[in-house]
Design a protein around this motif. Sequence first.
Motif, short mmCIF file in Angstrom:
data_model
loop_
_atom_site.label_atom_id
_atom_site.label_comp_id
_atom_site.label_asym_id
_atom_site.label_seq_id
_atom_site.Cartn_x
_atom_site.Cartn_y
_atom_site.Cartn_z
N TYR A 125 -17.50 2.24 -15.61
CA TYR A 125 -16.34 3.06 -15.27
C TYR A 125 -16.20 3.19 -13.76
O TYR A 125 -15.11 2.97 -13.22
N ALA A 126 -17.29 3.53 -13.08
CA ALA A 126 -17.23 3.80 -11.64
C ALA A 126 -16.95 2.55 -10.81
O ALA A 126 -16.25 2.61 -9.80
N PHE A 127 -17.46 1.40 -11.24
CA PHE A 127 -17.33 0.20 -10.42
C PHE A 127 -16.18 -0.72 -10.84
O PHE A 127 -15.74 -1.53 -10.03
N TYR A 128 -15.72 -0.63 -12.08
CA TYR A 128 -14.69 -1.57 -12.54
C TYR A 128 -13.44 -0.89 -13.07
O TYR A 128 -12.33 -1.25 -12.68
N ILE A 129 -13.57 0.08 -13.95
CA ILE A 129 -12.40 0.69 -14.59
C ILE A 129 -11.64 1.58 -13.61
O ILE A 129 -10.41 1.45 -13.46
N ASP A 130 -12.36 2.49 -12.93
CA ASP A 130 -11.70 3.39 -11.98
C ASP A 130 -11.01 2.63 -10.84
O ASP A 130 -9.85 2.91 -10.56
N PRO A 131 -11.68 1.67 -10.19
CA PRO A 131 -10.97 0.92 -9.14
C PRO A 131 -9.77 0.11 -9.66
O PRO A 131 -8.78 -0.05 -8.96
N PHE A 132 -9.86 -0.39 -10.89
CA PHE A 132 -8.74 -1.16 -11.46
C PHE A 132 -7.48 -0.31 -11.58
O PHE A 132 -6.38 -0.75 -11.26
N PHE A 133 -7.65 0.91 -12.06
CA PHE A 133 -6.50 1.80 -12.23
C PHE A 133 -6.20 2.62 -10.97
O PHE A 133 -5.19 3.30 -10.91
N GLY A 134 -7.09 2.59 -10.00
CA GLY A 134 -6.88 3.32 -8.75
C GLY A 134 -6.88 4.83 -8.93
O GLY A 134 -6.12 5.53 -8.28
N LEU A 135 -7.71 5.32 -9.80
CA LEU A 135 -7.74 6.75 -10.10
C LEU A 135 -8.36 7.57 -8.97
O LEU A 135 -8.00 8.71 -8.75
#
Length: 164
Positions: A17-27
């Motif tokens: 989540y911290a390294f791939y999902i969050d940066p992908f969505f720019g949260l």
Amino acid sequence: MLTFAVFFLYVFITFLYAFYIDPFFGLTEYFNPDMTVAEMEKDRLERHTFTQLLVYGDFIYGVLYSTWVGVNAAVWSSFGFLLLLVMNRSYVALTIPYLAYLAQVFFFGNPTLQPYRFSFSVFPYGFTQQEIWTAFIPLGALVIICLALSLYVRLKFRTLDNFL
């Protein structure tokens, strides 16, 4: 194995989540106005003990750190299990690992001993970066204790079998 799997997955899913999902969505915006981008990248690699593994890639860091947490959790649960085999009172046996953890953290409050605290060896994010080998000292001590308990259980198996 179950303890290892649960803790590995917990940390690894959080890492994903911290390294791939969050940066992908720019949260979340990760930016420090007091640092340049180069300084932030250098700080990323030098901030905590296990972040020095980031030079091998984010994914390798995530797998290795998740494995580290899983191994520590498995050894701690083995410590409690072995105490259950040795002691008659199960509540006391399950309390001893917590007391040992808290006592070690308290007695290793000295600045020269702080790198060897159980808390900093597993979750080093409240402490400055140390050499990675320092994290193996507390785990090694716990493994030696577990090996001694295993040997005791092995030698006293017939006696302990009467308690069961």
